[in-house]
Design a protein around this motif. Structure first.
Motif, short mmCIF file in Angstrom:
data_model
loop_
_atom_site.label_atom_id
_atom_site.label_comp_id
_atom_site.label_asym_id
_atom_site.label_seq_id
_atom_site.Cartn_x
_atom_site.Cartn_y
_atom_site.Cartn_z
N GLY A 71 -0.62 -10.26 -10.26
CA GLY A 71 -0.94 -11.47 -10.04
C GLY A 71 -1.25 -11.41 -8.51
N ALA A 72 -0.86 -10.78 -7.50
CA ALA A 72 -1.44 -10.59 -5.97
C ALA A 72 -2.75 -10.28 -6.03
N GLY A 73 -3.18 -9.16 -6.98
CA GLY A 73 -4.54 -8.89 -6.95
C GLY A 73 -5.46 -9.96 -7.40
N THR A 74 -5.05 -10.67 -8.33
CA THR A 74 -5.85 -11.61 -9.09
C THR A 74 -6.32 -12.76 -7.91
N VAL A 75 -5.33 -13.12 -7.03
CA VAL A 75 -5.66 -14.26 -6.08
C VAL A 75 -5.90 -13.56 -4.84
N GLN A 76 -6.30 -12.35 -4.93
CA GLN A 76 -6.85 -11.61 -3.65
C GLN A 76 -5.78 -11.61 -2.34
N MET A 77 -4.43 -11.41 -2.65
CA MET A 77 -3.49 -11.41 -1.69
C MET A 77 -3.35 -9.65 -1.87
N ASN A 78 -4.28 -9.26 -1.03
CA ASN A 78 -4.23 -7.44 -1.11
C ASN A 78 -3.32 -6.88 -0.53
N GLU A 79 -2.66 -7.32 0.54
CA GLU A 79 -1.60 -6.69 1.36
C GLU A 79 -0.37 -6.65 0.54
N LEU A 80 -0.15 -8.09 -0.15
CA LEU A 80 1.23 -7.64 -1.07
C LEU A 80 0.99 -7.01 -2.46
N ALA A 81 -0.62 -7.02 -2.86
CA ALA A 81 -0.68 -6.26 -3.90
C ALA A 81 -0.44 -4.74 -3.81
N GLU A 82 -0.89 -4.11 -2.62
CA GLU A 82 -0.92 -2.65 -2.08
C GLU A 82 0.44 -2.33 -1.78
N PHE A 83 1.18 -3.18 -1.07
CA PHE A 83 2.72 -2.83 -0.88
C PHE A 83 3.55 -2.66 -2.23
N THR A 84 3.41 -3.68 -3.09
CA THR A 84 4.07 -4.02 -4.32
C THR A 84 3.67 -2.74 -5.37
N HIS A 85 2.48 -2.41 -5.12
CA HIS A 85 2.11 -1.16 -5.89
C HIS A 85 2.86 0.05 -5.51
N LEU A 86 2.95 0.39 -4.25
CA LEU A 86 4.02 1.29 -3.70
C LEU A 86 5.34 1.19 -4.22
N VAL A 87 5.79 -0.26 -4.18
CA VAL A 87 7.31 -0.08 -4.83
C VAL A 87 7.20 0.39 -6.38
N GLU A 88 6.06 -0.05 -7.07
CA GLU A 88 6.05 -0.07 -8.41
C GLU A 88 6.06 1.52 -8.69
N ASP A 89 5.33 2.35 -7.89
CA ASP A 89 5.31 3.56 -7.96
C ASP A 89 6.62 4.41 -7.95
N CYS A 90 7.49 3.78 -7.04
CA CYS A 90 8.98 4.27 -6.71
C CYS A 90 9.55 3.76 -8.28
N LEU A 91 9.60 2.57 -8.63
CA LEU A 91 10.26 2.36 -9.80
C LEU A 91 9.74 3.31 -10.96
N ASP A 92 8.57 3.60 -10.95
CA ASP A 92 8.13 4.16 -12.19
C ASP A 92 8.71 5.57 -12.27
N ILE A 93 8.80 6.33 -10.97
CA ILE A 93 9.57 7.55 -11.33
C ILE A 93 11.13 7.32 -11.38
N ILE A 94 11.58 6.17 -10.99
CA ILE A 94 13.01 6.04 -11.37
C ILE A 94 13.03 5.72 -12.83
N ARG A 95 11.99 5.11 -13.41
CA ARG A 95 11.90 4.94 -14.98
C ARG A 95 11.79 6.16 -15.61
N GLU A 96 11.29 7.21 -14.96
CA GLU A 96 11.10 8.36 -15.89
C GLU A 96 12.11 9.31 -15.45
N GLY A 97 13.07 9.00 -14.86
CA GLY A 97 14.40 9.94 -14.63
C GLY A 97 14.05 11.08 -13.81
#
Length: 816
Positions: free
Chosen positions: A57-83
């Motif tokens: 959603g942040a990328g869609t409305v061009q809030m790139n700083e929010l999209a980039e930071f949230t992507h980093l959080v998503e990376d962390c959650l992804d490795i947590i999800r993969e155990g």
């Protein structure tokens, strides 16, 4: 072209902010769940989905700083999800801090600015979590995952290549299409074809084309898409999309914005030449990079042919963030991060003036539509009744004309009948002839009378239906404004966690009745009072673990936040099992502050209510949580503004309970209408205790106060006629007294008469009327007159202030 993705679209931004807030609540709530249950896979999945949705959603409305930071959080959650890592307390702390940063970024964007604080520390903490997954203990799992990722990329890439060879446009432009694109380009802009291959394994693969459309639109003019934009907007996966853009800048500079690890497989820029119309593309591709990360290469770097890992992509992205302000994307119409006044821009002011978004269950809207359809039917019934009344009136006029004619004929014939009687005709015969001749005179109006009765019956039925529909419509509209109290209750787990850690206490928060609904306008003003009460319970109420052990209690204290319905009121309780209120300590503090005389005996209830006095605190030291005496007086004042009440009950050594009662809604309330002189006032029925009719002789004077004895309880009186300077009869046979307030604080209002109870629609006062003491708003009655609504809490404060002033004057006289 649809403007759905236009970042200046107010509706789009409003929807995004609402959705983003919901996703942040999901993030924060589930992170707290993981702290107590690290193996909760449902919460982990919810976290990943929320971060992924927020990033998109942040990328869609061009809030790139929010999209980039949230992507980093998503990376962390992804490795947590993969155990790949084990959730520890430090992991939870890092994710909560990251959530706070996301909140701050969102808030800055809401005010038309870009978040400019340094986030390098939290980004480093997040990357440390990512690097933990690459440690020797988890290396095998990580490499296995990378191999699987590479294999999947390798298998999907040939499929995409089979759809189209790199650098070749599937639909060669016709000469007319090329001419049309050239004419659409502005000035020296160069035409490019941007060919993007999307990943099919992306869970949100159907919106990838729309997402990158908005990215391209940030630095170029998008002239055409293949497939067409309307096809992209449909819920369908398109493996390859070609965007025809016109731009004066080198698109290579913006490659990193288009290469998204879990969205795109390949990105190609091809300049469109004049020969493209006849022979396809001239193979003037700038580059063709197969990418699976956010990492961006410099323009002179060699093309990569193998996908990179999510972690590497994140690290590269961090290293290649735009250094200059020119590279950062900003929303058109928003102030940049250097603006001192975010409200200065017209768009920012426009956003501030717009109302908040309210999500409503569609079934409630359907119910309103049904009621509206019934209203339309009822309207048609009233139209028919109106026509019937018009016909009745015409029938009445016709019957009246006949009646007048027959009556005139009767009176004209009377002289003839009198003359006949004088000539010896028997009176009985004359009378019989008159009765026979004018027998229809009494029945002239019979038909009209029957029709009128039928019309009145229809009118009565239609009025009853209208009353029923209006009542249900009112209830339906009120239900639309109703939101679950969980909207504010959900914020307390984080508050309690942080507060208990700072105070080194163990707290178990229990939440009950979070589905209880109340008006949105009420819920917005309820958060601060509840925060003060919960903080008070944790700081003053619940003991530290050692003290609880000494008293035979469990080390973990319990704070319960409970909501329930009680008629047309909402009951909220904040209960703790702590030390309770020390009545003796409260009494000593009250004497020290001069609130009470040393010889005064306080009941427990009176002592409890003293803690609501401004500046009152029994804390022995000032901390960042309490001790300044600011808090509970704010709670009382805020709740009274909501036409509610707050009470406290405590048992020393067992705990304390705060009870807040507020009306379901502030838009329509039950009011007691009273008359003062020629004016009418409405008193909220929730503030009315009882009413009395008394003789003037029953009003007594104590220290220049008018008082009234009610069941051995002395109540101060205020004459509304004197307070509002309204001419009235000062010596009537009887006075009407309305007792208002609570059981602890009462006051009698003297009025001329009681009119009755009625639903009161509160209309706010504007301009200079807002400073009128004791007036909360206005109401328009059924006959079109305006009645002012009494603010009982202000009147009580006014009476208390007057009492203190009188007391000070008496003490001054005694001292002199």
């Amino acid at each position: 072209m649809s403007d759905y993705l236009d970042p200046t679209n107010e509706e789009l931004l409003k929807d995004f902010f609402v959705e983003a807030e919901a996703q942040i609540e999901v993030l924060e709530g589930n992170i707290l769940v993981l702290e107590n249950d690290p193996s909760n896979s449902d919460s982990i999945d919810e976290l990943f989905r929320a971060a992924h949705t927020l990033k998109g959603g942040a990328g869609t409305v061009q809030m790139n700083e929010l999209a980039e930071f949230t992507h980093l959080v998503e990376d962390c959650l992804d490795i947590i999800r993969e155990g790949k890592i084990r959730i520890q307390e430090s992991t939870v702390d890092t994710l909560l801090i990251a959530t706070d940063v996301i909140k701050a970024m969102l808030e800055e964007r809401r005010h038309g600015k870009i978040y400019a604080e340094d986030v390098s520390k939290i980004e480093k903490a997040l990357r440390d979590i990512l690097s933990e997954a690459q440690s020797p203990g988890s290396a095998s799992a990580s490499s296995g995952s990378s191999t699987a990722s590479a294999d999947s990329a390798g298998t999907s890439q040939p499929e995409a290549s089979s759809l189209q060879a790199p650098g070749v446009d599937p639909d060669a432009l016709s000469e007319y299409e090329l001419l049309e694109l050239k004419e659409a380009a502005q000035g020296s802009d160069i035409l490019y074809a941007v060919r993007i291959v999307f990943r099919e394994d992306n869970p949100m693969n159907t919106v990838g084309g729309i997402h990158l459309f908005s990215v391209l639109k940030s630095f170029s003019t998008v002239l055409k898409t293949t497939p067409d934009f309307d096809a992209l907007y449909q819920d369908m996966f398109h493996p390859v999309v070609t965007y025809y853009i016109a731009t004066s800048v080198d698109p290579e500079l913006h490659r990193k914005k288009l290469e998204i690890s879990d969205v795109t497989e390949k990105v190609e820029f091809t300049e469109v030449s004049d020969s493209s119309a006849s022979s396809g593309y001239q193979e003037t591709a700038i580059s063709a990079v197969s990418s699976a990360g956010w990492g961006a290469l410099e323009s002179d770097a060699p093309a990569q042919t193998a996908p990179i890992s999510r972690q590497q992509g994140s690290e590269q992205k961090a290293d290649t963030l735009p250094d200059s302000e020119d590279e950062a994307l900003t929303l058109p119409g928003l102030a940049d991060n250097g603006s001192d006044d975010p409200a200065s821009s017209p768009d920012a002011r426009k956003r501030q003036q717009s109302g908040s978004v309210l999500r409503v269950d569609s079934r409630r809207i359907d119910n309103l539509l049904n009621l509206v359809s019934e209203t339309v039917i009822n309207k048609a019934a009233f139209n028919q009744i109106s026509n019937d009344f018009a016909d009745n009136f015409s029938a009445f006029q016709e019957a009246e004309g006949q009646y007048r004619e027959r009556l005139k004929e009767l009176f004209d014939s009377l002289p003839d009948y009198l003359e006949q009687i004088q000539h010896g005709r028997v009176v009985k015969e004359v009378k019989s002839e008159i009765n026979e001749r004018f027998a229809d005179l009494p029945s002239v109006f019979n038909e009209f009378q029957g029709d009128l009765k039928g019309s009145v019956a229809k009118f009565r039925n239609a009025s009853q239906n209208l009353g029923r529909i209006a009542g249900e419509l009112q209830e339906g509209v009120m239900r639309i404004r109703m939101v679950p109290i969980s909207q504010i209750f959900s914020r307390f787990p984080r508050l309690v966690r942080d507060l208990s850690r700072s105070l080194k206490k163990k707290i178990d928060l229990q939440i009950e009745g979070e589905d209880t609904e109340l008006d949105k306008s009420v819920i917005e003003d309820l958060l601060d009072p509840l925060i003060h009460c919960v903080r008070n319970s944790i700081d003053h109420g619940v003991e530290d673990p050692s003290s609880r052990r000494e008293r035979g209690k469990d080390e973990t204290g319990t704070v319960t936040l409970r909501a329930s319905n009680e008629g047309n009121m909402i009951l909220i309780e904040i209960v703790d099992d702590g030390r309770g209120i020390d009545v003796d300590a409260v009494r000593r503090k009250a004497i020290d502050r001069g609130i009470i005389h040393p010889s005064k005996q306080l009941s427990d209830v009176e002592a409890f209510n003293l803690i609501f006095d401004p500046g009152f605190s029994t804390a022995k030291s000032v901390t960042n949580v309490s001790g300044r005496g600011v808090g509970l007086d704010v709670v009382k004042r805020q709740i009274e503004k909501l036409n509610g009440t707050v009470t406290v009950w405590s048992e020393h050594g067992r705990g304390t309970r705060f009870t807040i009662k507020i009306p379901l809604t502030l838009a329509i309330i039950q009011g007691l209408l009273v008359r003062v002189g020629k004016e009418m006032y409405a008193i909220p029925i929730t503030s009315v205790i009882d009413s009395h009719r008394i003789k003037p002789s029953e009003i007594k004077m104590i220290d220049n106060y008018e008082v009234f004895n009610v069941r051995e309880d002395v109540v101060s009186l205020i004459r509304l006629s004197r307070l509002f300077r309204i001419p009235t009869n000062e010596s009537p046979d009887y006075h009407y007294v309305v007792i208002v307030g609570t059981n602890e604080r009462k006051m009698g209002l003297i009025v001329d008469s009681l009119i009755g109870e009625e639903d009161v629609v509160i209309k706010p006062l504007r301009d200079h009327f807002t400073n009128s003491p004791g007036i909360a708003g206005a109401n328009i009655t059924g006959d079109g007159k305006v009645s002012l609504i009494i603010d009982v809490s202000q009147l009580l404060e006014l009476g208390l202030r007057r009492e203190k002033e009188e007391r000070a004057q008496r003490e001054l006289k005694i001292g002199s």
